[in-house]
Design a protein around this motif. Sequence first.
Motif, mmCIF file in Angstrom:
data_model
loop_
_atom_site.group_PDB
_atom_site.id
_atom_site.type_symbol
_atom_site.label_atom_id
_atom_site.label_comp_id
_atom_site.label_asym_id
_atom_site.label_seq_id
_atom_site.Cartn_x
_atom_site.Cartn_y
_atom_site.Cartn_z
ATOM 1 N N LEU A 252 38.884 12.962 19.950
ATOM 2 C CA LEU A 252 39.728 13.229 18.793
ATOM 3 C C LEU A 252 39.443 14.599 18.184
ATOM 4 C CD1 LEU A 252 42.004 12.005 17.166
ATOM 5 C CD2 LEU A 252 40.296 10.827 15.766
ATOM 6 N N TYR A 253 38.196 15.024 18.210
ATOM 7 C CA TYR A 253 37.821 16.348 17.693
ATOM 8 C C TYR A 253 38.605 17.440 18.437
ATOM 9 C CZ TYR A 253 34.771 20.275 16.417
ATOM 10 O OH TYR A 253 34.285 21.466 15.954
ATOM 11 N N THR A 254 38.662 17.327 19.745
ATOM 12 C CA THR A 254 39.406 18.303 20.551
ATOM 13 C C THR A 254 40.911 18.165 20.327
ATOM 14 O OG1 THR A 254 37.651 18.320 22.209
ATOM 15 C CG2 THR A 254 39.809 19.141 22.906
ATOM 16 N N LYS A 255 41.389 16.942 20.267
ATOM 17 C CA LYS A 255 42.810 16.693 20.037
ATOM 18 C C LYS A 255 43.258 17.281 18.703
ATOM 19 C CE LYS A 255 45.902 12.724 20.443
ATOM 20 N NZ LYS A 255 45.880 11.255 20.636
ATOM 21 N N LEU A 256 42.457 17.086 17.662
ATOM 22 C CA LEU A 256 42.804 17.620 16.345
ATOM 23 C C LEU A 256 42.795 19.147 16.340
ATOM 24 C CD1 LEU A 256 40.909 15.010 14.184
ATOM 25 C CD2 LEU A 256 43.398 15.359 14.210
ATOM 26 N N HIS A 257 41.900 19.748 17.110
ATOM 27 C CA HIS A 257 41.934 21.209 17.260
ATOM 28 C C HIS A 257 43.233 21.644 17.937
ATOM 29 C CE1 HIS A 257 37.691 21.625 16.141
ATOM 30 N NE2 HIS A 257 37.980 22.908 15.996
ATOM 31 N N ASN A 258 43.614 20.937 18.988
ATOM 32 C CA ASN A 258 44.864 21.246 19.675
ATOM 33 C C ASN A 258 46.025 21.211 18.686
ATOM 34 O OD1 ASN A 258 47.449 20.196 20.998
ATOM 35 N ND2 ASN A 258 46.290 20.807 22.808
ATOM 36 N N TYR A 259 46.091 20.156 17.904
ATOM 37 C CA TYR A 259 47.176 20.026 16.939
ATOM 38 C C TYR A 259 47.092 21.116 15.866
ATOM 39 C CZ TYR A 259 48.230 15.383 18.902
ATOM 40 O OH TYR A 259 48.573 14.350 19.723
ATOM 41 N N HIS A 260 45.917 21.433 15.420
ATOM 42 C CA HIS A 260 45.705 22.485 14.413
ATOM 43 C C HIS A 260 46.223 23.830 14.931
ATOM 44 C CE1 HIS A 260 43.487 24.913 11.446
ATOM 45 N NE2 HIS A 260 42.936 25.565 12.453
ATOM 46 N N TRP A 261 45.934 24.128 16.173
ATOM 47 C CA TRP A 261 46.326 25.414 16.753
ATOM 48 C C TRP A 261 47.804 25.482 17.100
ATOM 49 C CZ3 TRP A 261 41.679 24.696 20.458
ATOM 50 C CH2 TRP A 261 40.501 25.095 19.815
ATOM 51 N N PHE A 262 48.405 24.371 17.511
ATOM 52 C CA PHE A 262 49.748 24.413 18.078
ATOM 53 C C PHE A 262 50.840 23.788 17.221
ATOM 54 C CE2 PHE A 262 46.986 24.860 21.843
ATOM 55 C CZ PHE A 262 47.464 26.083 22.294
ATOM 56 N N VAL A 263 50.501 23.301 16.022
ATOM 57 C CA VAL A 263 51.542 22.731 15.165
ATOM 58 C C VAL A 263 52.541 23.822 14.793
ATOM 59 C CG1 VAL A 263 50.299 23.038 12.945
ATOM 60 C CG2 VAL A 263 51.993 21.212 13.193
ATOM 61 N N LYS A 264 53.810 23.443 14.748
ATOM 62 C CA LYS A 264 54.882 24.387 14.406
ATOM 63 C C LYS A 264 55.867 23.687 13.485
ATOM 64 C CE LYS A 264 54.796 27.089 18.715
ATOM 65 N NZ LYS A 264 53.426 27.384 18.536
ATOM 66 N N GLY A 265 56.673 24.478 12.806
ATOM 67 C CA GLY A 265 57.745 23.916 11.997
ATOM 68 C C GLY A 265 57.513 24.085 10.508
#
Length: 157
Positions: free
Chosen positions: A30-43
Amino acid sequence: MTTEMLTQTDAQAANLTKVLNKQVANWTVLYTKLHNYHWFVKGSDFFTLHAKFEELYTEGAGYLDELAERILTLGGSPVATLKEALAVASIQEANGGESAAQMVESVFADFGTLISELNDGIAIAEENHDDATADMLLGIRQSLEKHNWMFRAYLGK
């Protein structure tokens, strides 16, 4: 203490370590997943979600360390490689390319999974008369329940 009692105690401790290691594995993924979302969230919700995902992975890093150190305190060995974490975790990695809403839905579902598994862990800790572990897991559950209440409101559920 008889050998039978010692074996039962060892088995109970191993079961508790297994429960805690699942949490370590889940928080590692989840730590890595949340980083992914933090970096790639758009909109349009970028600023809100970018900050929220950072808050969550920072919180998760604390849980990861606390859980691993509890395992060590109990004489066990925490999951400590990505390969081990992926093999043990019930949380799945990010797929990549998720929309902001899909990211929130995914974290909401992941937190639901963690809450359920934390409930199981609390019961096992209580059966083992391990109030410290039960209390630690209860604190994590309480925080995730609050986050999921907020995610439900965000998602309009």
